[in-house]
Structure formats: structure tokens, C-alpha cells
Design a protein around this motif. Sequence first.
Motif, PDB file in Angstrom:
ATOM      1  N   HIS A 291       0.892  -1.369  -0.028  1.00  0.00           N
ATOM      2  CA  HIS A 291      -0.026  -0.033  -0.122  1.00  0.00           C
ATOM      3  C   HIS A 291       0.783   1.217  -0.218  1.00  0.00           C
ATOM      4  N   ASP A 292       2.110   1.085   0.647  1.00  0.00           N
ATOM      5  CA  ASP A 292       2.896   2.477   0.501  1.00  0.00           C
ATOM      6  C   ASP A 292       3.311   2.424  -0.955  1.00  0.00           C
TER       7      ASP A 292
ATOM      8  N   ARG B 122       0.320   4.137  -2.689  1.00  0.00           N
ATOM      9  CA  ARG B 122      -0.036   5.384  -2.243  1.00  0.00           C
ATOM     10  C   ARG B 122       0.951   6.374  -3.043  1.00  0.00           C
TER      11      ARG B 122
ATOM     12  N   GLU C 245      -6.324  -1.481   2.455  1.00  0.00           N
ATOM     13  CA  GLU C 245      -5.398  -0.775   3.658  1.00  0.00           C
ATOM     14  C   GLU C 245      -5.980  -1.517   4.843  1.00  0.00           C
TER      15      GLU C 245
ATOM     16  N   ARG D 199      -4.311   2.781   8.058  1.00  0.00           N
ATOM     17  CA  ARG D 199      -4.424   4.162   7.889  1.00  0.00           C
ATOM     18  C   ARG D 199      -4.878   4.804   8.967  1.00  0.00           C
TER      19      ARG D 199
ATOM     20  N   ASP E  74       7.790   8.894   4.762  1.00  0.00           N
ATOM     21  CA  ASP E  74       7.987   7.883   3.792  1.00  0.00           C
ATOM     22  C   ASP E  74       9.300   7.324   3.934  1.00  0.00           C
TER      23      ASP E  74
END
Lengths: 332, 332
Positions: A228-229, A232, A322, B15, B36
Motif C-alpha cells: 500500500h505504501d 500511495r 489498507e 490508515r 515515507d
Amino acid sequence: MDATHVSLAHGNGGRFMRELIDDCFRRYLGASLDTDLDAAPIRLPAGEVVITTDGFVVQPIEFPGGNIGSLAVHGTVNDLAVAGAEPVALTVNAILEEGVEVALVERVAAALGAAAAACGVPVVAGDTKVVGRGEGGGIYLATTGVGVRDPTLHLGLGAIEVGDQLLVSGSVGDHGTAVMLARESFGLRGDLHSDSAPLLAASRALRAVAGLRFMRDPTRGGLATVCHDVVRATGHGVRLHGPTIPVRPPVASVCAMLGYDPYYLACEGRLVAVVATAAAGAALAALRSAGCADAAIIGTVVATPPRLMLTTDLGGERFLEELEDDPLPRIC
Amino acid sequence: MDATHVSLAHGNGGRFMRELIDDCFRRYLGASLDTDLDAAPIRLPAGEVVITTDGFVVQPIEFPGGNIGSLAVHGTVNDLAVAGAEPVALTVNAILEEGVEVALVERVAAALGAAAAACGVPVVAGDTKVVGRGEGGGIYLATTGVGVRDPTLHLGLGAIEVGDQLLVSGSVGDHGTAVMLARESFGLRGDLHSDSAPLLAASRALRAVAGLRFMRDPTRGGLATVCHDVVRATGHGVRLHGPTIPVRPPVASVCAMLGYDPYYLACEGRLVAVVATAAAGAALAALRSAGCADAAIIGTVVATPPRLMLTTDLGGERFLEELEDDPLPRIC
């Protein structure tokens, strides 16, 4: 020290605290820890300096395959490793709960010291606090790692392109399943151990592969959360090929019984790598040469849709959402 | 974020955690925090690199003069300052207890960000964990600071000689007393505020004084514990001149009423310096020029006995023993 259990006086800055630090921490963390300094000097080799920090609240404190001390070292060293860096120094904070056994604190310190030594990284600074009963969880740790990397290495989510391949360095879900079974009394037994281990060798091997884009260790939230990182950050999709993702049979059995998805469970000794298509074979060979016998190519970055998709054994496909609710609190 | 209270799902890597980090931490800690990255790059100016780490478990989380966020920054920056270094980067770990108000977490993050900005040091990396109700204390923090100092600066307990003078940069016991009164319902009110503040200006001013031997911030265990560190490291004695030690009247009153000794209470914005006899006047002037209006010369290193001694207002003398029982748990 004389005490068998930690008391509030072990946190006050006086004699008891000094004895706790000398007998429980300095003893196992070695000569690198000078407890008479407010700040410890570190020598950094040439390169780009990077820093990372992590808290550890795993419950139980000891589990098959490690304890919170070894886990803290592996977690911190691995954040450096997936950033492409070699570790240079670690610092450790311990928050102890009044009443915790001194013998347990010693075992944790010993595991922490042994794991750091195995990674070749000194623990150069530390701090200890004691909180009252019911205000802690036995032992919490917070570790910070400083590392140095080749400044010409450009890894990151921003380097990923459509068509890139995803690899994982070994089976997923081992740590999460092992901790869960150690915590709960499900009456389940099995060959379940945490995968907690350093990723330094795997990182070094992959860094030698041209076409390496990105590495990350799938800890909290597991493999799915790393994917998911990627989704995104890139705005593209990730398609995982379910049959190629290594899951050990006892992990698969426990997950099937208890309704957990191993792709969301924490690993503490695995990395996910994204590499250029042409580099996938070399990356797989590099991981295997670094001792990752179960490494596998598990998926592809696709242009659309910007979702995480899983192709199943039967050829079907489903979306992996997620993570929202926490399936397993205090897993690391 | 929508939630008003922290839940276990805010610690799971998914999330909710991302929203908590974005809305509560990244918002206040600024552009320096790239969430990140597994490890954040830092640029170090020339000099000797030093590192320090500290845990913070203060209760209550907010007190007159600050909260755990500003306290964590000051504590960590001050450990660098007394080591003679300028701060370059901070990392922050938060261990949140399920049920803590999101608004409180925001206020702590805001104070942390403001204090770091005031010290000119970026927060470059962080981590958040959530533990269950009754397994934490609302908010615990662990911070690590990296700094750089002049490699020709040789400060330390080993540099201290008989005849050296001790100075303190301001009144003692303010933080300990303020937190104690904020915690307990003694029905006492007064002009009591924590002294929590950065020591960078004081450290810079003292570093310009030839004859500076050693600096330390008297946090847990207070002034007396720093003096015991000197006694233990040198094998010599320390004689404090009681009438010269600044204690603010409301602090003295509260201590007299409740039976605490202000010399053992934590300060979070004071430093103790040891300087050569001939440098004492210059050191005092340097501290005053750095804004430390109440700075004072408070004692002397004496050959024997290897004890901490206090001369009193009436000309008597008594020994101050090393702290054993904890007078005030969770003070920092």
C-alpha cells in the motif's frame, strides 16, 4: 545489585539507578557504553549519514525466537539496512514498570547486547526510566540507529516504475504468528518462531544489483502495508501473485484457524524489494546467495488500477484493502 | 483525523496510524519529518559527532511552564549543550496509551515542534506505538539528539582538579516543585513554574571561558546528584556554600512544608559548571551575559574528605548523602 524486582527508586538518578544501569545494562552492552557522559562521541565513516528511531512494546516480552531486546536491535538495524546503510551506532531507552523482575531485565539486556554485537554495531548511549505499577508494560524500549550509506545510492518509493518486480526475502507472517501464540492461550502448538533477524547481508547483496529501486522491511501491517505504501506513493497498482508468496505451513494453518491474513502480519527479519524487470533474476540470486533460501519474486507494479491486488491459487483476483482495525496490538 | 481519543488501531501501521502521524506529528514537526523514509539523511557540519538519548515519563503530562513535548526537547538538547555540542538533529518516539485524548497529543506535538524550532534543530525521524489502557501513562516520549562539537574541547569529570569552583546557572528545584504541585492536590498555590528551557546560550558562553572543566544539567537527583558524580569520579570532596545556592522563595517554602530538599529536586533548564579557580569570575560573567541572571558560584572541589558537604547559613556543615529512595517518581 541486591534487588530482585525493579522499584521506583531504580529510576531516581541515585545509587539504585546507578546499580541497575551498571549491573543490568553496562554489563551486557559492553565497553562502548560510557555511563559517565551526557553525550557519547561517535566516529562516522565517509558517506551519507542517516538516522532512524523505533519504539518497542511487544507483549509478551519474551517469545519463541527472541525477546524485546533482540527485536529492538533487529528492528532498528533493519530500518538502516533497507535504507541502504551500514549501522554505526545505537542508542537505547528503557521504560521499566515497577515490579518487573530484574532477571527479566537482565535477559533482555543480554539479548540486546548479543544482537548488537552480532550486527557489529556498538550501543553508545542509553537511558532508563521507571514508571509505577499499571503505568507500563514490564519493559518498553526505544532505540535509535545511526548509519552511513553510499551517497550515490538512490533508493526510494520515488524510484519505482511501472513494470518493476517485487521480491520478498523469505516467508511472511512468522513473527506476528509466533508472538500471537506466545501471548494467547489458544492451546495451539507448533514449529512457530519469530523471524526476527538482521537484514544486513540481504541489503548488501541487493545493493550490488543494478536496477534496485526500493527496499522496506514489512513490520507492522506486514507485506500488504508495504505494498500500500508503494500504491500511495506511485499512484500505480501492485499485483501480488499469491501462489508465489512464501508462507510456512504452520503459519498458514494458524492463520486459517484464527482468521488472520498472513500478508498483514508483522515480519521482523524480512525485506520487500522493488527492482527493475530486467534485474529480478539477479536480485533473486543475490538474496539466495545472502542466505535467503525462501526468497521469491512475488508481484509486479502495474499502471492501473491504483490498488493492491492479489491473484489467487485458482486464478481469481481480489483487492487487499489498507489495514484499519488492529488485528494484533503490541506486536513489536 | 476524526477520532477524539487514541485507539489501538492508531498503532497498527495502517490508515489510522498514518492519519495520527500526519495530523498530530508531521503537522507540528514541520517539513523536516519525511514519514515515507525508513531512515532520514542528516547533514553534519565539521566537528566531533556526539549522540544522546533520554526517556520522558513526566506526570502530569502538562505542568506550569511546559509539557512532556517541550521537556523532551529541552532535556535532549541540554545533554548535548552540557557536552559542549550544538544540536543538529532530533528523533522522537511516542508511546501512547489507548484512550488518551487526541487534543492532548496535539498539544504535546505542538510544544515539541515549537521547542525544537526555538533551538534551531529539526526533528528528522519519529515512531509511534500504542499500548492498551493501563499499560502506559498517557504519553511517554523517548528522544535522541545528534550534535557536533569542537574536537579540541576537552570537558569531562576527568578534567576536574582540587580547588576548582562550582557554579549553577540559576535557581534549583523549580521543575521538581512545579511538577509535584501540579500532580498532587496539596491545596498549595504559588508562583511555581518549571525551569524547563534550553541551555544552548549558557553553554556557548561558558565554552568561551578558558578554564572550563565540566558541565552537567542537574535533572533527576538534582544538584546534589551532580555533585556526587563529581565526588565519585574524582575521589575528592565537594563543599557547597549553602547561602550562595539560589532557591526561589516559593520553592523553599514548599520544600520546607513538605519535607523535600531542593538540592535533590530536578531542574530542566539549569547547568552546573566546574571551572578552574581563576576562571570563576569570568564564568559567572559569561553566564550572566547569556541571560542567567541568578547564576552563582556555589562551591569548591576540596581534597578530602571524598564526600559532599554543605555549609549552612549559620556556619555549620553537614554531609549530603547520595539519593536512595525516590522522592518524586516520574519527574521527567
